[in-house]
Design a protein around this motif. Structure first.
Motif, PDB file in Angstrom:
ATOM      1  N   TRP A   1      -2.269  41.648  17.150  1.00  0.00           N
ATOM      2  CA  TRP A   1      -1.879  42.712  18.671  1.00  0.00           C
ATOM      3  C   TRP A   1      -0.515  43.202  19.080  1.00  0.00           C
ATOM      4  O   TRP A   1      -0.296  43.898  19.293  1.00  0.00           O
ATOM      5  N   ARG A   2       0.054  41.469  18.438  1.00  0.00           N
ATOM      6  CA  ARG A   2       1.610  41.154  19.304  1.00  0.00           C
ATOM      7  C   ARG A   2       2.387  41.828  18.500  1.00  0.00           C
ATOM      8  O   ARG A   2       3.507  42.115  18.809  1.00  0.00           O
TER       9      ARG A   2
ATOM     10  N   TYR B   1      -9.889  40.774  11.106  1.00  0.00           N
ATOM     11  CA  TYR B   1     -11.091  40.231  12.338  1.00  0.00           C
ATOM     12  C   TYR B   1     -12.330  39.687  11.030  1.00  0.00           C
ATOM     13  O   TYR B   1     -12.762  38.425  11.498  1.00  0.00           O
TER      14      TYR B   1
ATOM     15  N   LEU C   1      -6.001  37.164  14.437  1.00  0.00           N
ATOM     16  CA  LEU C   1      -5.981  38.456  15.812  1.00  0.00           C
ATOM     17  C   LEU C   1      -4.606  39.346  16.653  1.00  0.00           C
ATOM     18  O   LEU C   1      -4.337  39.791  16.925  1.00  0.00           O
ATOM     19  N   GLU C   2      -4.837  37.408  17.311  1.00  0.00           N
ATOM     20  CA  GLU C   2      -3.975  37.957  18.265  1.00  0.00           C
ATOM     21  C   GLU C   2      -2.568  38.494  17.445  1.00  0.00           C
ATOM     22  O   GLU C   2      -1.710  39.238  18.111  1.00  0.00           O
TER      23      GLU C   2
ATOM     24  N   SER D   1      -5.862  45.144  12.630  1.00  0.00           N
ATOM     25  CA  SER D   1      -6.550  43.890  12.726  1.00  0.00           C
ATOM     26  C   SER D   1      -7.847  43.743  12.845  1.00  0.00           C
ATOM     27  O   SER D   1      -8.645  42.834  12.699  1.00  0.00           O
TER      28      SER D   1
ATOM     29  N   LYS E   1      -2.267  49.940  12.907  1.00  0.00           N
ATOM     30  CA  LYS E   1      -2.722  48.904  13.128  1.00  0.00           C
ATOM     31  C   LYS E   1      -4.397  48.687  13.646  1.00  0.00           C
ATOM     32  O   LYS E   1      -4.825  47.741  13.479  1.00  0.00           O
ATOM     33  N   SER E   2      -5.496  48.902  14.069  1.00  0.00           N
ATOM     34  CA  SER E   2      -6.400  49.019  14.477  1.00  0.00           C
ATOM     35  C   SER E   2      -7.237  48.528  13.245  1.00  0.00           C
ATOM     36  O   SER E   2      -7.972  48.192  12.931  1.00  0.00           O
TER      37      SER E   2
END
Length: 160
Positions: A10-11, A30, A6-7, A26, A22-23
């Motif tokens: 985000w990066r 997840y 997940l990180e 993610s 992007k959501s």
């Protein structure tokens, strides 16, 4: 799912990605069964509710992610053959697509150290004293010691 997968999402610094895409990416990372982002099969309605996007936006985001190479339909679609909650078989017409988040295709991922440097640069602009306290009002001296006053008399007889 791991926090590392997940990180990575985000990066991810890809200017072609919309906030909705992007959501969605993610959320799929997840919900992935494996730590590397493989085997996520939430329904479009579930993704829509979780991300706050409409169903049409989720469909557009998934199409964009597939086109950019960040997402693909999994080779093994048998993960969705049973209801994850009840264990009951799911009819073919009602099965969701199993997706794989392809973290190996993430090319422009900001490193953690670069993020920390950026945070320090932003923090350098704020007012800090020698001890590093940032929540002080300019012109006010910091309070030394405890701010709670305690009575010096004996405790009440009813108290321990």
């Amino acid at each position: 799912m791991t926090a590392g997968t997940l990180e990575k999402v985000w990066r991810l610094n890809d200017p072609r990605l919309t906030p909705a895409a992007k959501s969605v990416l993610s959320y799929l990372a997840y919900r992935a069964y494996y730590a590397d982002g493989r085997a996520a099969w939430p329904s479009v309605d579930t993704v829509s509710r979780a991300t706050g996007c409409s169903r049409a936006t989720v469909h557009r985001a998934v199409s964009m992610l597939v086109e950019l190479g960040y997402l693909r339909a999994a080779d093994d679609q048998s993960w969705n053959a049973r209801n994850a909650v009840t264990g009951e078989p799911v009819r073919r017409n009602y099965r969701t697509t199993v997706w794989d988040v392809l973290t190996e295709n993430f090319r422009d991922v900001e490193s953690e150290s670069a993020e920390r440097i950026a945070d320090q640069t932003m923090d350098a602009g704020s007012s800090t004293d020698i001890q590093g306290s940032q929540n002080e009002t300019p012109g006010m001296e910091p309070v030394q010691g405890s701010q709670i006053e305690t009575p010096e008399s004996e405790p009440h007889p009813d108290c321990w």
